[in-house]
Scaffold this active site. Sequence first.
Site, PDB file in Angstrom:
ATOM      1  N   HIS A   1       0.669  -0.716  -0.179  1.00  0.00           N
ATOM      2  CA  HIS A   1      -0.263  -0.297  -0.017  1.00  0.00           C
ATOM      3  C   HIS A   1       0.792   0.861   0.157  1.00  0.00           C
ATOM      4  O   HIS A   1       2.081   1.501   0.350  1.00  0.00           O
ATOM      5  CB  HIS A   1      -0.921   0.275   1.535  1.00  0.00           C
ATOM      6  CG  HIS A   1      -1.604  -0.874   1.707  1.00  0.00           C
ATOM      7  ND1 HIS A   1      -3.060  -1.243   0.758  1.00  0.00           N
ATOM      8  CD2 HIS A   1      -1.837  -1.941   2.374  1.00  0.00           C
ATOM      9  CE1 HIS A   1      -3.171  -2.255   1.381  1.00  0.00           C
ATOM     10  NE2 HIS A   1      -2.508  -3.008   2.245  1.00  0.00           N
TER      11      HIS A   1
ATOM     12  N   ASP B   1      -1.239   8.757  -1.130  1.00  0.00           N
ATOM     13  CA  ASP B   1      -1.225  10.307  -2.291  1.00  0.00           C
ATOM     14  C   ASP B   1      -2.404  11.466  -0.980  1.00  0.00           C
ATOM     15  O   ASP B   1      -3.143  11.090  -1.801  1.00  0.00           O
ATOM     16  CB  ASP B   1      -1.754   9.913  -3.665  1.00  0.00           C
ATOM     17  CG  ASP B   1      -2.189  10.708  -4.263  1.00  0.00           C
ATOM     18  OD1 ASP B   1      -2.015  11.878  -3.869  1.00  0.00           O
ATOM     19  OD2 ASP B   1      -3.224  10.654  -5.513  1.00  0.00           O
TER      20      ASP B   1
ATOM     21  N   HIS C   1      -3.556  14.635  -1.051  1.00  0.00           N
ATOM     22  CA  HIS C   1      -4.011  15.489  -2.136  1.00  0.00           C
ATOM     23  C   HIS C   1      -3.459  17.322  -1.843  1.00  0.00           C
ATOM     24  O   HIS C   1      -3.658  17.908  -2.691  1.00  0.00           O
ATOM     25  CB  HIS C   1      -5.337  15.585  -2.436  1.00  0.00           C
ATOM     26  CG  HIS C   1      -5.842  14.556  -2.927  1.00  0.00           C
ATOM     27  ND1 HIS C   1      -7.439  14.348  -3.616  1.00  0.00           N
ATOM     28  CD2 HIS C   1      -5.511  13.234  -3.400  1.00  0.00           C
ATOM     29  CE1 HIS C   1      -7.223  13.581  -4.572  1.00  0.00           C
ATOM     30  NE2 HIS C   1      -6.127  12.693  -4.765  1.00  0.00           N
TER      31      HIS C   1
ATOM     32  N   HIS D   1      -5.318   9.151  -0.627  1.00  0.00           N
ATOM     33  CA  HIS D   1      -6.060   7.877  -0.837  1.00  0.00           C
ATOM     34  C   HIS D   1      -5.012   7.181  -1.001  1.00  0.00           C
ATOM     35  O   HIS D   1      -3.758   7.359  -0.886  1.00  0.00           O
ATOM     36  CB  HIS D   1      -7.236   7.476  -1.576  1.00  0.00           C
ATOM     37  CG  HIS D   1      -6.451   8.202  -2.913  1.00  0.00           C
ATOM     38  ND1 HIS D   1      -5.826   7.100  -4.379  1.00  0.00           N
ATOM     39  CD2 HIS D   1      -6.630   9.558  -3.676  1.00  0.00           C
ATOM     40  CE1 HIS D   1      -5.898   8.270  -5.280  1.00  0.00           C
ATOM     41  NE2 HIS D   1      -5.783   9.604  -4.909  1.00  0.00           N
ATOM     42  N   CYS D   2      -5.433   5.674  -1.302  1.00  0.00           N
ATOM     43  CA  CYS D   2      -4.182   4.496  -1.208  1.00  0.00           C
ATOM     44  C   CYS D   2      -4.552   4.640  -3.070  1.00  0.00           C
ATOM     45  O   CYS D   2      -5.114   5.100  -3.877  1.00  0.00           O
ATOM     46  CB  CYS D   2      -4.095   2.586  -0.717  1.00  0.00           C
ATOM     47  SG  CYS D   2      -1.970   2.126  -1.325  1.00  0.00           S
TER      48      CYS D   2
ATOM     49  N   HIS E   1      -7.874  -0.402  -4.405  1.00  0.00           N
ATOM     50  CA  HIS E   1      -8.188  -0.870  -2.937  1.00  0.00           C
ATOM     51  C   HIS E   1      -9.053   1.018  -2.082  1.00  0.00           C
ATOM     52  O   HIS E   1      -9.185   0.306  -0.857  1.00  0.00           O
ATOM     53  CB  HIS E   1      -6.509  -0.114  -2.220  1.00  0.00           C
ATOM     54  CG  HIS E   1      -5.838  -1.040  -2.899  1.00  0.00           C
ATOM     55  ND1 HIS E   1      -4.615  -0.818  -2.205  1.00  0.00           N
ATOM     56  CD2 HIS E   1      -5.014  -2.113  -3.540  1.00  0.00           C
ATOM     57  CE1 HIS E   1      -3.654  -2.521  -2.317  1.00  0.00           C
ATOM     58  NE2 HIS E   1      -3.953  -3.066  -2.723  1.00  0.00           N
TER      59      HIS E   1
ATOM     60  N   MET F   1      -9.815   2.313   1.325  1.00  0.00           N
ATOM     61  CA  MET F   1      -8.481   3.456   1.832  1.00  0.00           C
ATOM     62  C   MET F   1      -8.418   4.589   0.951  1.00  0.00           C
ATOM     63  O   MET F   1      -8.162   4.943   0.077  1.00  0.00           O
ATOM     64  CB  MET F   1      -7.027   2.313   0.965  1.00  0.00           C
ATOM     65  CG  MET F   1      -6.825   0.711   1.841  1.00  0.00           C
ATOM     66  SD  MET F   1      -5.230   0.492   1.466  1.00  0.00           S
ATOM     67  CE  MET F   1      -4.119   1.433   2.445  1.00  0.00           C
TER      68      MET F   1
ATOM     69  N   HIS G   1     -27.037  16.421   1.387  1.00  0.00           N
ATOM     70  CA  HIS G   1     -27.702  17.942   2.360  1.00  0.00           C
ATOM     71  C   HIS G   1     -28.504  17.225   3.376  1.00  0.00           C
ATOM     72  O   HIS G   1     -28.508  16.012   3.466  1.00  0.00           O
ATOM     73  CB  HIS G   1     -29.522  17.457   0.712  1.00  0.00           C
ATOM     74  CG  HIS G   1     -30.672  18.227   1.622  1.00  0.00           C
ATOM     75  ND1 HIS G   1     -31.030  19.231   0.863  1.00  0.00           N
ATOM     76  CD2 HIS G   1     -31.988  17.383   2.135  1.00  0.00           C
ATOM     77  CE1 HIS G   1     -32.383  19.242   1.422  1.00  0.00           C
ATOM     78  NE2 HIS G   1     -32.140  18.875   1.949  1.00  0.00           N
TER      79      HIS G   1
ATOM     80  N   GLU H   1     -29.032  24.711  -0.447  1.00  0.00           N
ATOM     81  CA  GLU H   1     -30.312  23.522   0.040  1.00  0.00           C
ATOM     82  C   GLU H   1     -28.690  22.095  -0.601  1.00  0.00           C
ATOM     83  O   GLU H   1     -29.088  21.186   0.652  1.00  0.00           O
ATOM     84  CB  GLU H   1     -30.487  23.791  -1.068  1.00  0.00           C
ATOM     85  CG  GLU H   1     -30.682  23.859  -1.970  1.00  0.00           C
ATOM     86  CD  GLU H   1     -32.287  23.934  -3.216  1.00  0.00           C
ATOM     87  OE1 GLU H   1     -32.111  25.086  -4.008  1.00  0.00           O
ATOM     88  OE2 GLU H   1     -33.311  22.788  -2.727  1.00  0.00           O
ATOM     89  N   THR H   2     -28.376  21.889  -0.798  1.00  0.00           N
ATOM     90  CA  THR H   2     -27.021  21.267  -1.451  1.00  0.00           C
ATOM     91  C   THR H   2     -26.018  21.685  -2.032  1.00  0.00           C
ATOM     92  O   THR H   2     -26.308  22.187  -2.832  1.00  0.00           O
ATOM     93  CB  THR H   2     -27.699  20.274  -2.552  1.00  0.00           C
ATOM     94  OG1 THR H   2     -29.732  19.608  -1.730  1.00  0.00           O
ATOM     95  CG2 THR H   2     -27.817  19.598  -2.591  1.00  0.00           C
TER      96      THR H   2
ATOM     97  N   HIS I   1     -28.302  13.390  -1.887  1.00  0.00           N
ATOM     98  CA  HIS I   1     -29.427  14.064  -2.331  1.00  0.00           C
ATOM     99  C   HIS I   1     -29.668  13.279  -3.707  1.00  0.00           C
ATOM    100  O   HIS I   1     -31.172  13.371  -3.902  1.00  0.00           O
ATOM    101  CB  HIS I   1     -30.140  15.716  -2.095  1.00  0.00           C
ATOM    102  CG  HIS I   1     -31.648  15.598  -2.117  1.00  0.00           C
ATOM    103  ND1 HIS I   1     -32.182  15.322  -3.581  1.00  0.00           N
ATOM    104  CD2 HIS I   1     -31.964  15.571  -1.046  1.00  0.00           C
ATOM    105  CE1 HIS I   1     -33.435  16.033  -2.612  1.00  0.00           C
ATOM    106  NE2 HIS I   1     -33.370  15.592  -0.980  1.00  0.00           N
TER     107      HIS I   1
END
Lengths: 364, 290
Positions: free
Chosen positions: A117, A120, A122, A157-158, A168, A173, A278, A302-303, A329
């Site tokens: 594994h 990464d 971001h 994430h992996c 993965h 992950m 939402h 709202e969303t 939603h």
Amino acid sequence: MINRRDLFLAAGAAAGAATVLTALPAMAEEAADLPRREVELVAPPFVHPHEQATRRGAEVVAFTMTIIEKEQVIDDDGTKIHVFTYNGSIPGPLMVVHEGDYLELTLVNPPTNAFDHNIDFHASTGALGGGALTHINPGEEVTLRFKATRAGVFIYHCAPEGPMIPWHVALGMNGAVLVLPRDGLTDGSGKPLRYDRVYYVGEQDFYVPRDADGAYKTYASAADSFVDMTALMRGLIPTHVVFNGAVGALTEKNALPAKVGETVLIIHSSAMRDTRPHLIGGHGDYVWLMGKFANPPMRDLETWIVPGGSAVAALYTFRQPGVYAYLNHNLIEAVFLGATAHFRVEGKWNDDLMTQVRRPGPIG
Amino acid sequence: MRFSHLGVVAAVLAATASLAAAAVLAPRSVAPANVAPESVATLQPGRFSYQPAGDFESAGQTIDAPARATQLDAPLDVMVEPVSQAEYARCVAAAACPKLKGVDPAAANLPVVGVSWLEATAYAEWYAAATGEDWRLPTDEEWAYAAAERFHGEPPIASGDDFARRWLAKFDADAATARQSKAPKPFGHFGLNALGVADLSGNVWEWTNSCYERRAVDANGDARLLTRNCRVRALEGEHRMFMSDFIRDGVTGGCSAGLPPTNLGFRLVRAHASAVARMLSGVGALLAAL
Ligand SMILES: [Cu+2]
């Protein structure tokens, strides 16, 4: 024709290639002289204690995560799959630092695991988000440090190699980092925004193969599920879309508590699929729509949307007691596939905001 | 009317106290060759305290359904076990019930689940015609009487006028109830109740014939009917709930709060008749079939 074993060997070769990259020449780094603070991680939806705004100078914030491969029940029917996790939870824990801090992670891959594994980030810059410098086999550990140069919520994430990457991530992950501005959150025109509680919701798509009778299949190991599962993943339609690793992980007795008058920061991440949180009966008072705090938050939503591969922060002050469903939603995914959480909010009902003028009864 | 209401009672009578030794396990009924005979428990007339199904209000406030002393007037036969998959499959074979997924015609020891009220009713009509006996779904109060000490009904509503407090109390009661596994269990798994009726309030919720009702209780304790919706029927089991009549699976997977039923099934009741009368009725059905 590539068989399953070849794929795993390819992933192993990539791990070897990553080792070469560790010999990269390094620029001078400031971190060596900075104070160092170790922080214990907390399983989501909860978040480790942290300052919202800080007067401290930049520091190295050190975390340790152990990768745990295990079986997990993901719905009320007892469907059980082999999952890969950062620190045992789906999503992995939320790591909080401030802009300008250095995030230092020690990643441990115990010898009891079967797979290699990596991670990464971001939030980081370079080397595939650290993925090229963190590839570890079972029985290995690695420490990575990166400077948090941008404020916002970012997923990690992996990303081992090729088909291992989506597999993965689809097995759990992924997680998120919260990089707060040193002065804390603001509304974009200088007004500080603070929260009483913070919850981390990780939306996860699962792809569980079915047998000829339509029942979910179980497998002796994760490797045994690889061919069927990745074939299903190519159809892009998940069998489960859940919050925090399982249907019901954040509902009923696992509902998220809050009180009227409290302000809650909701971090919502989705590693692969776009989603649209939402809050039924509430709003997003302030939503950092793409999750990055250098941009002013949007008001009164709202969303809101969370593009796959990102995380979003939403701030809401509860004004009314009761049960709130917080969901994706796309209601098909919320109701049939599981993407629902509950807030359980105590307090006094406000008749001014809403009242039942007349009870249900016969017409006329 | 199989029940007479004796008015609102302040004290809740223990349902079982007045029912001791009320049940008699009856011999199997006579039935045409293509219909399996049923084990029945006969409920003897008796009194019990019953909170009717539906939503009740008083002086503009939601209240618990007032408990009322209720009388079973005549003996009632109830199937000891819910209708099995094998039994349901015979109704399908007779083209009287819709074919359902997951029904195993060989499973005589497993309840049929995933049935809507419409299918349960179709089965009752077919079975009554096939046997020449007046089999039907129980009313909610008949089910409650048969369930005796296994009857749960609804959790009490928190007192006070704050709508959100009542809502949270209901939410908490549901949340405290453990989810059951969905796989149907062999008959007898959940045991017999004091009246000899099996598998009540296990992982199968059972359809009743009672419609959803909204009633207003006045100062005299009279519950006046406001509205009735018969596309929604009362389900009984680990807790009472109402369900649209066409739903086969009440488990949603999340979203709005409320504990869903694990499985939907049913059992039938009939008026109790003497063994001789039953025999004659069976012969009558055979003659009619000829
Ligand atoms: Cu991995």
